[in-house]
Design a protein around this motif. Structure first.
Motif, PDB file in Angstrom:
ATOM      1  N   THR A 130      69.924  94.581  79.730  1.00  0.00           N
ATOM      2  CA  THR A 130      68.814  95.673  79.755  1.00  0.00           C
ATOM      3  C   THR A 130      67.775  95.544  81.143  1.00  0.00           C
ATOM      4  OG1 THR A 130      68.701  95.508  77.482  1.00  0.00           O
ATOM      5  CG2 THR A 130      67.021  96.577  78.589  1.00  0.00           C
ATOM      6  N   GLU A 131      67.545  94.042  81.200  1.00  0.00           N
ATOM      7  CA  GLU A 131      66.622  93.850  82.349  1.00  0.00           C
ATOM      8  C   GLU A 131      67.530  94.003  84.033  1.00  0.00           C
ATOM      9  OE1 GLU A 131      63.875  93.156  83.052  1.00  0.00           O
ATOM     10  OE2 GLU A 131      64.003  92.143  85.220  1.00  0.00           O
ATOM     11  N   GLN A 132      68.781  93.913  83.853  1.00  0.00           N
ATOM     12  CA  GLN A 132      69.624  94.128  85.007  1.00  0.00           C
ATOM     13  C   GLN A 132      69.718  95.465  85.320  1.00  0.00           C
ATOM     14  OE1 GLN A 132      69.957  91.731  87.390  1.00  0.00           O
ATOM     15  NE2 GLN A 132      70.263  89.796  86.353  1.00  0.00           N
ATOM     16  N   GLU A 133      69.892  96.179  84.336  1.00  0.00           N
ATOM     17  CA  GLU A 133      69.971  97.638  84.511  1.00  0.00           C
ATOM     18  C   GLU A 133      68.659  98.257  85.139  1.00  0.00           C
ATOM     19  OE1 GLU A 133      71.432 100.103  81.416  1.00  0.00           O
ATOM     20  OE2 GLU A 133      73.567  99.489  81.789  1.00  0.00           O
ATOM     21  N   ARG A 134      67.634  97.647  84.570  1.00  0.00           N
ATOM     22  CA  ARG A 134      66.400  98.200  85.039  1.00  0.00           C
ATOM     23  C   ARG A 134      66.144  98.015  86.489  1.00  0.00           C
ATOM     24  NH1 ARG A 134      62.160  96.650  86.619  1.00  0.00           N
ATOM     25  NH2 ARG A 134      62.479  94.502  86.383  1.00  0.00           N
ATOM     26  N   LYS A 135      66.683  96.626  86.940  1.00  0.00           N
ATOM     27  CA  LYS A 135      66.737  96.134  88.253  1.00  0.00           C
ATOM     28  C   LYS A 135      67.648  97.245  89.183  1.00  0.00           C
ATOM     29  CE  LYS A 135      67.438  92.143  90.887  1.00  0.00           C
ATOM     30  NZ  LYS A 135      67.919  90.817  90.782  1.00  0.00           N
ATOM     31  N   GLN A 136      68.611  97.469  88.810  1.00  0.00           N
ATOM     32  CA  GLN A 136      69.781  98.382  89.163  1.00  0.00           C
ATOM     33  C   GLN A 136      69.215  99.788  89.328  1.00  0.00           C
ATOM     34  OE1 GLN A 136      72.870  98.098  86.244  1.00  0.00           O
ATOM     35  NE2 GLN A 136      74.063  96.534  87.725  1.00  0.00           N
ATOM     36  N   LEU A 137      68.577 100.278  88.635  1.00  0.00           N
ATOM     37  CA  LEU A 137      67.979 101.694  88.626  1.00  0.00           C
ATOM     38  C   LEU A 137      66.890 101.664  89.755  1.00  0.00           C
ATOM     39  CD1 LEU A 137      67.552 102.628  84.668  1.00  0.00           C
ATOM     40  CD2 LEU A 137      69.059 103.624  86.602  1.00  0.00           C
ATOM     41  N   GLU A 138      66.104 100.447  89.892  1.00  0.00           N
ATOM     42  CA  GLU A 138      65.108 100.604  90.818  1.00  0.00           C
ATOM     43  C   GLU A 138      65.664 100.429  92.263  1.00  0.00           C
ATOM     44  OE1 GLU A 138      62.108  97.184  91.508  1.00  0.00           O
ATOM     45  OE2 GLU A 138      62.087  97.579  89.540  1.00  0.00           O
ATOM     46  N   LEU A 139      66.994  99.763  92.312  1.00  0.00           N
ATOM     47  CA  LEU A 139      67.545  99.737  93.591  1.00  0.00           C
ATOM     48  C   LEU A 139      68.200 101.069  94.143  1.00  0.00           C
ATOM     49  CD1 LEU A 139      69.554  96.389  93.184  1.00  0.00           C
ATOM     50  CD2 LEU A 139      67.812  96.793  95.182  1.00  0.00           C
ATOM     51  N   LEU A 140      68.545 101.862  92.855  1.00  0.00           N
ATOM     52  CA  LEU A 140      69.277 103.118  93.075  1.00  0.00           C
ATOM     53  C   LEU A 140      68.297 104.278  92.989  1.00  0.00           C
ATOM     54  CD1 LEU A 140      72.415 102.570  90.673  1.00  0.00           C
ATOM     55  CD2 LEU A 140      72.484 102.533  93.119  1.00  0.00           C
ATOM     56  N   GLN A 141      66.929 104.149  93.059  1.00  0.00           N
ATOM     57  CA  GLN A 141      65.998 105.137  92.861  1.00  0.00           C
ATOM     58  C   GLN A 141      66.060 106.242  94.078  1.00  0.00           C
ATOM     59  OE1 GLN A 141      61.900 104.042  93.323  1.00  0.00           O
ATOM     60  NE2 GLN A 141      62.324 102.330  94.463  1.00  0.00           N
ATOM     61  N   ASN A 142      66.649 106.041  95.152  1.00  0.00           N
ATOM     62  CA  ASN A 142      66.610 107.138  96.160  1.00  0.00           C
ATOM     63  C   ASN A 142      68.228 107.575  96.317  1.00  0.00           C
ATOM     64  OD1 ASN A 142      63.938 107.014  96.758  1.00  0.00           O
ATOM     65  ND2 ASN A 142      64.322 105.162  97.881  1.00  0.00           N
ATOM     66  N   VAL A 143      68.959 107.173  95.448  1.00  0.00           N
ATOM     67  CA  VAL A 143      70.417 107.795  95.757  1.00  0.00           C
ATOM     68  C   VAL A 143      70.806 108.951  94.688  1.00  0.00           C
ATOM     69  CG1 VAL A 143      71.284 105.465  96.141  1.00  0.00           C
ATOM     70  CG2 VAL A 143      71.758 106.826  93.861  1.00  0.00           C
ATOM     71  N   ASP A 144      71.656 109.752  95.433  1.00  0.00           N
ATOM     72  CA  ASP A 144      71.829 111.133  94.788  1.00  0.00           C
ATOM     73  C   ASP A 144      73.124 110.831  93.823  1.00  0.00           C
ATOM     74  OD1 ASP A 144      70.080 112.563  96.347  1.00  0.00           O
ATOM     75  OD2 ASP A 144      71.369 112.303  97.851  1.00  0.00           O
ATOM     76  N   ILE A 145      74.016 110.042  93.918  1.00  0.00           N
ATOM     77  CA  ILE A 145      75.133 109.655  93.373  1.00  0.00           C
ATOM     78  C   ILE A 145      75.413 108.163  93.235  1.00  0.00           C
ATOM     79  CG2 ILE A 145      77.516 110.585  92.863  1.00  0.00           C
ATOM     80  CD1 ILE A 145      77.474 111.773  95.655  1.00  0.00           C
ATOM     81  N   VAL A 146      75.994 107.934  92.066  1.00  0.00           N
ATOM     82  CA  VAL A 146      76.567 106.417  91.729  1.00  0.00           C
ATOM     83  C   VAL A 146      77.893 106.491  91.643  1.00  0.00           C
ATOM     84  CG1 VAL A 146      76.256 104.361  90.145  1.00  0.00           C
ATOM     85  CG2 VAL A 146      74.263 105.802  90.632  1.00  0.00           C
ATOM     86  N   ILE A 147      78.634 105.716  92.407  1.00  0.00           N
ATOM     87  CA  ILE A 147      80.071 105.726  92.417  1.00  0.00           C
ATOM     88  C   ILE A 147      80.173 104.332  91.437  1.00  0.00           C
ATOM     89  CG2 ILE A 147      82.206 105.955  93.516  1.00  0.00           C
ATOM     90  CD1 ILE A 147      80.868 107.145  95.724  1.00  0.00           C
ATOM     91  N   LEU A 148      81.126 104.653  90.733  1.00  0.00           N
ATOM     92  CA  LEU A 148      81.604 103.274  89.921  1.00  0.00           C
ATOM     93  C   LEU A 148      83.174 102.923  90.366  1.00  0.00           C
ATOM     94  CD1 LEU A 148      80.513 103.775  86.128  1.00  0.00           C
ATOM     95  CD2 LEU A 148      79.164 103.054  88.204  1.00  0.00           C
ATOM     96  N   ALA A 149      82.935 102.000  91.395  1.00  0.00           N
ATOM     97  CA  ALA A 149      84.226 101.829  91.953  1.00  0.00           C
ATOM     98  C   ALA A 149      85.178 100.642  91.518  1.00  0.00           C
ATOM     99  CB  ALA A 149      84.156 101.721  93.650  1.00  0.00           C
ATOM    100  N   ARG A 150      85.492 100.720  90.260  1.00  0.00           N
ATOM    101  CA  ARG A 150      85.898  99.746  89.467  1.00  0.00           C
ATOM    102  C   ARG A 150      84.915  98.680  89.021  1.00  0.00           C
ATOM    103  NH1 ARG A 150      91.254  98.826  88.782  1.00  0.00           N
ATOM    104  NH2 ARG A 150      90.535  97.744  86.809  1.00  0.00           N
TER     105      ARG A 150
END
Lengths: 336, 336, 336, 336
Positions: free
Chosen positions: C202-222
């Motif tokens: 949960t905590e790490q996802e919160r951090k990830q979302l913060e890092l990704l706050q300006n992106v339009d797309i997220v690519i899960l490349a495996r």
């Protein structure tokens, strides 16, 4: 020398025992044997018996007889006990002796469709003498890559090599331009520039040959210069090229432009061994991709890059695994 | 009987020598030999030696050892002199004897990754006993086809058969409907209707089995009834079915509807041997085709028909040429 | 707000005008317009008229009406004069107004197969309201890539991006491991490690979302972690995943093992948008590759890597070019 | 007449209203409209507005502008109310008038990459005049098939036609041999033999043209004679041929022999319109298939037959659905 080892034998001779390949078991060695020649009864048995005598276990084999031309093609993959008591050279020698004997003494098939080409008077085989070629997986092939300015095939080779997907050692990369220096240097691979002009070509090729003197295979990964016959003589059936069309369509320059002008609905790529006749060497692998009227030349090039790298990689894999036998400008490619 | 001939042996026993196959030379006979069992050193040599002793010339061979499971799979295609002095049965018998001997006496591979599964105390092989299966091309397989109302696979089989592209004899066509009567009748092939209801199913299957008693293979060319375990027991690994999806996706009924609902970008077809588990039998051949959001269920069905007939045909060809060995619900399919 | 802009509108809003895209002509701007909603007569004309009024030249268009569900899907690509006198916002606003008017006032098709779903009493459209989405090529999409330990998809994205083949800006790469740090760093792209354990997720996802706050797309490349519903809510139809099987076959973990166990003759890869249902999101692109009984799980993985990167790339290209419309868990993908 | 209707207009004129097509709804008519010409702003809007005025509902449309050559290509598929009050001819006439007006009065695109080719002095359009072609689904195209001795393409056409998968009427089959008489006769289709010798060719072609005088399309389903320019003039872009190679490779005779000799790893088939230049007409559809060193010429032929019939069928489907526009020896083929 009626019993030559034409296939890559120079390569094998030169290759020094390099780092042990990861897939080789500590107490066994993996080997491949390819046999090619005029078909005669007993070849299959001879090969397998000798390998059995020397304690080899065959794990994969494929053989095909061209019944019209009476040619025999075989590939065997085997595990060999890797203890010092085993004399690998003796095994190789005995098989060669056995095959020679078979071919000269045995009568040929006399079935109606397989007329003997055996001249009783001279006891000479009127065919293609049997050749056999051994390779050991732990002697990795050494590779030299030649490129010009396109980087997609080069990246493909270096990345897959670094991922341990290509069983070879890359000695160096040569280019006629400085453009791609950063690519091999990312992987710590030596890079040499040999700029080519009509005047310097002979001299530069001499230099290239010097750089390549220890390699077994040369890969033209979109190298845009035509190699001279002198250069080619040093690497018979050991220079792989990727051509960006489904040969024989659109041979020569600018195949994507030609494809665009013709309005084809597929574009292709072809990996082949280089011979003196431009784009006419034995084909190892081909693939195609659907395109449409909407694809400009630029877009064809972009799409084609995916094909080129995949086809080159697949052909190289076949070569490295000793799955190719070249005969009369065609490739017999055994299954992976 | 530790040394059974499980593969199609019933078929071979039953098949009467039918019309000489056109590709059989007048003074030679074409045969295939498949060998499968726990891998042990010397198998390849044993097979080829015996065939050599009896004057067979091997024209094509392929073998693969599953090194993890220590299973050995081989297919040999050979020409055999067709004169009366040759005792085919003796050849077959001797090979079987030799293989049995090898498996029981020889020590197994003792490489680190191939642990012996040999129990010295009982001299019992702890593996899968070697089986071998002979077939002769001039004994064509006899086929029964079962269909319901879709005609595309049936036409494919009958047309390609009549064009001499399928090396088999079609004995009859059975359907649970009268709809397609005109198709087999175009080719002079007997047609039988066995209408199925829940009540009559057992009785009708009994009748079907009677009709099929002389056939070697049953082809379900879009037969929409599930066969009972009793029916299946009569044809182990000898009932080919075509399923209209890339299994295991969309098993069961209405695969095109399911594909449409899921919004896949490819549709597929799968040819497999029928087992008691619905759509879960060993897969022989699969193929796919690109589709788009514009394709309605109706259009998927139309496009899929091309796939279905091609995949069924390709699988059937492999079966007829004895290129398939079934082992543990998977198919080893040798090259064509 | 009956007239929402659901598709990627957040993305557009956030995207700052970045470096001018090379393919944009200095005095024209390239735009795309996607329109989706309940079909009604006059939509096609309305869109094209407004674009014409504002001096746009349509260079490519594709539209498809799902006549069964009465849904309308259209994509237009146009050149727009790039001088200051043109009010792009006014053009967008007018089109939206026009489309809203059409949908509410016009009578629907009254052909027998297209029953009106129009409720006269309330003048409410009983369908899916028309939505339109504008994008301008010079506002490049910003991308965040998430990976675990496999590098082939990551290399593919970064290499093709650096070759100007992917029209996007890569803001950062996030991983739950430090393994692939060298890959983004080769290209000077920021790399962040967010190690995941059940406790820290949960905590790490919160951090990830913060890092990704300006992106339009997220690519899960495996990326080998399942994202939580909370994470997913931030990127509806804007998280692309590559799954290593032809879905719906072999969803979930270890698809290559499952493919090996089932004995399929094809392996596949599927690119889809991520939804809460695991591996069940709308499929953008799929492809397959022939395999054989000889392919071990390891070899399937190796072969599959080529598929994975190609399929992911193709799907991403479609997304970046605004060629995808998601509707009811399916993707309408317009031609390239 | 600057505003010609070049595409198949003769065909449309000749085609009598035949049996109502099953997919046509009783109170609507399905039509297609193709527009091609020099690109100018407002074309898309003009077409859609006129169709809207006459109560047509567009259900599918695709348009592409070749921005380099400034050519515009569009296909529209629409439902038209089928009541007597609607004047279809008026709708067609008005659209043609509107398009003519647009092209002559409107200023052309003046974007930097689209230089105007507009000569102000003469108000003459320096391009390709706009053409539009209407077709109505209930006027099925009439087809004549020409064959020699191979039956696989003929069976394919007749079977799929009889399964209602090809929206056309087959008027007759013509052959230069009597060999395949039984095939059309199975379906009750008239069969004519016109034996060709160098001496009789002119006379026989005259006879063939007479037989074909009411057909819209001629399909060469492996017809092994070269048609004279005189014959070809009667059917511009309306003779479909299937060539058994991936053109431009292996044009002319014996492509499978040439493919075998070259050692290619793929064989192909190409469907194209016939022009005076042998095997050089506009390509509609192509496909390929993997082959190996083991494939004899005979086996290539057998494998190729599957390709040939599939490619011919796919191309024919595109033609019948009015999805093809021929321009400068290339085909624009819109999606199915």
């Amino acid at each position: 020398m009626p019993f030559s080892r034409r296939f890559f034998s120079a390569a094998t001779a030169r290759a020094k025992p390099l780092s042990l390949h990861p897939s080789t078991k500590k107490n066994s060695r993996i080997g491949t044997l390819r046999v090619v020649g005029t078909d005669c009864r007993g070849i299959v048995a001879a090969c397998t018996q000798v390998l059995g005598q020397y304690n080899c276990n065959i794990v994969k084999s494929e053989h095909w007889t061209d019944t019209q031309k009476r040619m025999f093609f075989q590939r065997l993959e085997f595990h060999h006990p890797n203890d010092d008591s085993v004399d690998h050279q003796a095994c190789e020698d005995e098989l060669e002796e056995r095959l020679r004997t078979i071919q000269f003494s045995q009568s040929f098939l006399s079935q109606s469709n397989l007329e003997p080409t055996f001249d009783a008077a001279t006891t000479q085989v009127q065919g293609f003498p049997l050749e056999c070629h051994w390779n050991w997986r732990d002697r990795r092939k050494r590779v030299g890559i030649m490129v010009s300015k396109y980087d997609h095939c080069l990246w493909e080779l270096l990345l897959r090599h670094s991922a341990n997907e290509l069983d070879m050692d890359i000695d160096l990369v040569i280019s006629n331009h400085d453009t791609l220096r950063h690519v091999p240097e990312t992987f710590g691979i030596p890079f040499f520039v040999t700029p080519i002009t009509p005047e310097t070509k002979t001299e530069q090729e001499r230099k290239q040959l010097e750089l390549l003197q220890n390699v077994d295979i040369v890969i033209l990964a979109r190298y845009m210069q035509v190699l001279s016959p002198i250069f080619l003589q040093h690497f018979p059936n050991r220079i792989l090229n990727i051509h960006h069309s489904f040969l024989p369509a659109f041979s020569g320059g600018s195949p994507y432009h030609k494809a665009y002008d013709r309005g084809v609905k597929l574009i292709g790529a072809t990996a082949h061994y280089v011979t003196e006749e431009l784009d006419d060497g034995p084909i190892i692998e081909q693939d195609v991709m659907v395109v449409s009227h909407r694809d400009s030349v630029q877009k064809l090039k972009k799409k084609g890059r995916i094909l080129e790298r995949n086809v080159l990689h697949k052909a190289l894999e076949a070569h490295l695994e000793d799955r190719v036998i070249v005969h009369e400008n065609k490739c017999v490619v055994f299954g992976d």
